[in-house]
Write a protein that holds these residues in place. Structure first.
Motif, PDB file in Angstrom:
ATOM      1  N   ARG A 142       0.871  -1.175   0.000  1.00  0.00           N
ATOM      2  CA  ARG A 142       0.000   0.000   0.000  1.00  0.00           C
ATOM      3  C   ARG A 142       0.908   1.225   0.000  1.00  0.00           C
ATOM      4  O   ARG A 142       1.526   1.555   1.000  1.00  0.00           O
ATOM      5  N   GLY A 143       1.021   1.857  -1.166  1.00  0.00           N
ATOM      6  CA  GLY A 143       1.914   3.004  -1.284  1.00  0.00           C
ATOM      7  C   GLY A 143       3.357   2.587  -1.053  1.00  0.00           C
ATOM      8  O   GLY A 143       3.876   1.683  -1.706  1.00  0.00           O
ATOM      9  N   TYR A 144       4.009   3.236  -0.085  1.00  0.00           N
ATOM     10  CA  TYR A 144       5.403   2.939   0.226  1.00  0.00           C
ATOM     11  C   TYR A 144       5.553   1.787   1.216  1.00  0.00           C
ATOM     12  O   TYR A 144       6.669   1.392   1.542  1.00  0.00           O
ATOM     13  N   TYR A 145       4.448   1.257   1.698  1.00  0.00           N
ATOM     14  CA  TYR A 145       4.507   0.220   2.729  1.00  0.00           C
ATOM     15  C   TYR A 145       4.298  -1.154   2.098  1.00  0.00           C
ATOM     16  O   TYR A 145       3.351  -1.375   1.346  1.00  0.00           O
ATOM     17  N   ASP A 146       5.201  -2.085   2.427  1.00  0.00           N
ATOM     18  CA  ASP A 146       5.269  -3.360   1.710  1.00  0.00           C
ATOM     19  C   ASP A 146       4.384  -4.460   2.272  1.00  0.00           C
ATOM     20  O   ASP A 146       4.052  -5.403   1.557  1.00  0.00           O
ATOM     21  N   CYS A 167       0.882  -5.115   4.201  1.00  0.00           N
ATOM     22  CA  CYS A 167      -0.360  -4.513   4.679  1.00  0.00           C
ATOM     23  C   CYS A 167      -1.467  -5.566   4.798  1.00  0.00           C
ATOM     24  O   CYS A 167      -1.453  -6.588   4.106  1.00  0.00           O
ATOM     25  N   PHE A 168      -2.443  -5.267   5.670  1.00  0.00           N
ATOM     26  CA  PHE A 168      -3.528  -6.208   5.958  1.00  0.00           C
ATOM     27  C   PHE A 168      -4.858  -5.457   6.008  1.00  0.00           C
ATOM     28  O   PHE A 168      -4.900  -4.262   6.318  1.00  0.00           O
ATOM     29  N   ARG A 169      -5.937  -6.196   5.707  1.00  0.00           N
ATOM     30  CA  ARG A 169      -7.271  -5.614   5.798  1.00  0.00           C
ATOM     31  C   ARG A 169      -7.976  -6.185   7.023  1.00  0.00           C
ATOM     32  O   ARG A 169      -8.138  -7.400   7.162  1.00  0.00           O
ATOM     33  N   LEU A 170      -8.356  -5.296   7.918  1.00  0.00           N
ATOM     34  CA  LEU A 170      -9.074  -5.693   9.126  1.00  0.00           C
ATOM     35  C   LEU A 170     -10.570  -5.530   8.886  1.00  0.00           C
ATOM     36  O   LEU A 170     -11.021  -4.460   8.480  1.00  0.00           O
ATOM     37  N   ARG A 171     -11.320  -6.561   9.141  1.00  0.00           N
ATOM     38  CA  ARG A 171     -12.776  -6.489   8.973  1.00  0.00           C
ATOM     39  C   ARG A 171     -13.428  -6.658  10.342  1.00  0.00           C
ATOM     40  O   ARG A 171     -13.154  -7.612  11.059  1.00  0.00           O
ATOM     41  N   GLY A 172     -14.264  -5.703  10.675  1.00  0.00           N
ATOM     42  CA  GLY A 172     -14.926  -5.770  11.966  1.00  0.00           C
ATOM     43  C   GLY A 172     -13.998  -5.349  13.093  1.00  0.00           C
ATOM     44  O   GLY A 172     -12.933  -4.774  12.886  1.00  0.00           O
ATOM     45  N   ARG A 173     -14.384  -5.658  14.299  1.00  0.00           N
ATOM     46  CA  ARG A 173     -13.622  -5.263  15.479  1.00  0.00           C
ATOM     47  C   ARG A 173     -12.359  -6.121  15.609  1.00  0.00           C
ATOM     48  O   ARG A 173     -12.415  -7.341  15.474  1.00  0.00           O
ATOM     49  N   ASP A 177      -6.112   3.440   6.852  1.00  0.00           N
ATOM     50  CA  ASP A 177      -7.488   3.925   6.848  1.00  0.00           C
ATOM     51  C   ASP A 177      -8.258   3.083   7.855  1.00  0.00           C
ATOM     52  O   ASP A 177      -7.658   2.322   8.625  1.00  0.00           O
ATOM     53  N   ILE A 178      -9.558   3.175   7.848  1.00  0.00           N
ATOM     54  CA  ILE A 178     -10.359   2.551   8.896  1.00  0.00           C
ATOM     55  C   ILE A 178     -10.234   1.035   8.934  1.00  0.00           C
ATOM     56  O   ILE A 178     -10.478   0.402   9.968  1.00  0.00           O
ATOM     57  N   GLU A 179      -9.807   0.409   7.825  1.00  0.00           N
ATOM     58  CA  GLU A 179      -9.712  -1.051   7.831  1.00  0.00           C
ATOM     59  C   GLU A 179      -8.385  -1.585   7.289  1.00  0.00           C
ATOM     60  O   GLU A 179      -8.244  -2.784   7.076  1.00  0.00           O
ATOM     61  N   THR A 180      -7.398  -0.714   7.089  1.00  0.00           N
ATOM     62  CA  THR A 180      -6.117  -1.151   6.541  1.00  0.00           C
ATOM     63  C   THR A 180      -4.972  -0.778   7.473  1.00  0.00           C
ATOM     64  O   THR A 180      -4.841   0.382   7.877  1.00  0.00           O
ATOM     65  N   ILE A 181      -4.145  -1.765   7.807  1.00  0.00           N
ATOM     66  CA  ILE A 181      -2.948  -1.514   8.606  1.00  0.00           C
ATOM     67  C   ILE A 181      -1.729  -2.002   7.831  1.00  0.00           C
ATOM     68  O   ILE A 181      -1.827  -2.918   7.005  1.00  0.00           O
TER      69      ILE A 181
END
Length: 477
Positions: free
Chosen positions: A384-388, A390-396, A427-431
């Motif tokens: 994601r951009g400059y970051y190699d 990344c993960f998608r968080l769904r829910g809490r 963003d709200i669901e991406t780290i």
């Protein structure tokens, strides 16, 4: 620019309690330099809401990448025969706007009857040089700055250093008036020259007042070729606040070494974790008796600072291995040692916003991070951009599910358990993993400011050690 500092811009604390001023050759106790983050609202370079969150996150990596290349240039400097013969030749980074994290304000001089006892100037800190200088009134050539050049002739405490009274002032370092002169030449072609003088610096004290200390500095009467580096902000509607350079390198004339017994050969700091809006916060660089760490109830960890076999101004540490959660990578012995070709090595550098890791080592760490989240059913989404990574968080997602990362230094485990020091919320669901993957191996690892958050870190130059302890760091810690 290496330490601290740090290879970063520092600020002497803004002082107003003049009634507490102490006229002494050295501070009796400790004293502190305030670090004003360029992205904090207190900074004269603060850009407000002009940058989006995405742009701020991108800039963290851009700054770290630029800093890694600068450190590499410092290491390679030893191979340049011309420069190695000139002790005043050092490198400065080419990119000013993208590289500097902190700005510095120093109190200088004594101006009786003028309504102000000293004058404040912002300096850029260079840990790759031991010369402190600023532009002086009457300069024949100067880069642009908003404030008037330093009025040295009006300060009652300004004293040129006479020739032959200092080991530095020999031969061609004296002028026809019997005054010691300096000339510092930076590798990118920048040159500052002028008179070496003793002047009173006003510093914040550990008692809440101020202390005065006499230090040597260069009064710059000619600055060549700085036009592409400093003094360009006004062209873009921004302030030009930099008036010179504060040298924190290891040389005999550096700010740190001139402090002598007052500095006790040690300094410490404590960085606050990044805020949600990726805005910086201010902290203090504490010297001498003010540089304390831990309490009777806390375990303080200490690891040796490694003296590099070549002339380098960085703080090297013995990194032996890395763990993600309870999974140890088991790097072969010597993986992070300094190699004969100056490759390798692990350093701590607060001028790097995020930690930097050589790609071969990064990939092994990333594999363990991905395996950790896979067990939790978290989707890996790649770059994601400059970051190699990344993960998608769904829910809490419970913050206790984030893995810690442990740096196994010699005799001390540096545990990074705060998820905000290891991961960035895009963003709200991406780290994303908050480390920069570097294709170069010089050095192998840089422990950056983000991964130093919420730890009190103390450098002891006298016994060549680095100590750290977990501490909740707040703005102004």
């Amino acid at each position: 620019m290496g330490v601290i500092f740090f290879i970063f811009l520092l600020s002497i604390t803004h002082v107003s309690l003049l009634s507490n001023s102490v006229n002494a050759v050295y501070p009796k106790k400790g004293f502190s330099l305030k670090l004003i983050h360029r992205d904090s609202k207190e900074s004269p370079l603060y850009q407000g809401n002009q940058l989006t969150r995405e742009e701020r996150l991108q800039r963290l990596v851009e700054q770290s990448k630029a800093q890694a290349r600068y450190i590499e240039s410092q290491i390679l400097l030893h191979d340049n025969a011309t420069l190695s013969m000139n002790p005043d030749a050092v490198r400065l980074p080419v990119i000013y706007e993208s590289l500097k994290i902190y700005v510095a304000m120093v109190g200088l001089g004594t101006f009786d009857g003028s309504g102000e006892q000293f004058k404040n100037y912002y300096l850029m800190v260079d840990t790759g040089s031991d010369k402190t200088w600023l532009q002086c009134e009457g300069a024949t050539k100067a880069f642009y700055q908003d404030e008037p050049l330093y009025p040295w002739s009006s300060s009652s405490t300004y004293r040129p250093v006479p020739c032959d009274t200092h080991p530095y002032c020999k031969g061609d370092r004296c002028n026809s008036d019997g005054q010691c002169i300096y000339k510092v030449r930076y590798d990118s072609g920048y040159v500052s020259s002028g008179i070496l003088a003793v002047e009173k610096f006003t510093l914040g004290s550990d008692s809440g007042g101020v202390e005065n200390i006499d230090l040597q500095m260069g009064c710059g009467f000619k600055q060549d070729n700085f036009g592409q580096y400093i003094g360009r902000n006004h062209l873009y509607g921004k302030r030009d606040v930099i008036a010179g350079i504060l040298g924190l390198g290891p040389g005999e004339m550096s700010f740190l070494n001139q402090l002598g017994a007052a500095g006790e050969g040690k300094f410490s700091y404590c960085f606050e974790a990044l805020k949600n809006h990726i805005e910086g916060s201010d902290t203090y660089l504490r010297f001498g008796a003010d540089a304390t760490i831990g309490s009777a109830y806390e375990e303080v960890y200490t690891t040796p600072i490694v003296v590099s076999p070549f002339r380098a101004h960085e703080y090297y540490l013995n990194l032996e291995d890395i763990s993600v959660g309870d999974k140890r990578i088991n790097f072969p012995r010597g993986t992070f040692e300094i190699k004969s070709r100056k490759e390798g090595g692990a350093i701590i550098d607060s001028g790097s916003p995020v930690s930097t890791m050589y790609k071969d080592h990064f990939d092994l760490v990333a594999d363990l991070v991905k395996a950790h989240f896979k067990k939790l059913g978290v989707e890996y989404i790649g770059t994601r951009g400059y970051y190699d990574v990344c993960f998608r968080l769904r829910g809490r997602f419970d913050i206790t599910n984030y893995p810690s990362i442990t740096l196994h230094f010699q005799q001390a485990d540096y545990v990074i358990s705060d998820y905000k020091a290891n991961f960035l919320m895009m963003d709200i669901e991406t780290i994303c993993l908050g480390y920069y993957r570097d294709n170069r191996n010089m050095p192998s690892f840089i422990l950056g400011a983000m991964q130093q958050a919420n730890k009190r870190i103390l450098y002891n130059i006298m016994d060549q050690s680095l100590s750290f302890v977990t501490e909740y760091c707040r703005s102004g810690s």
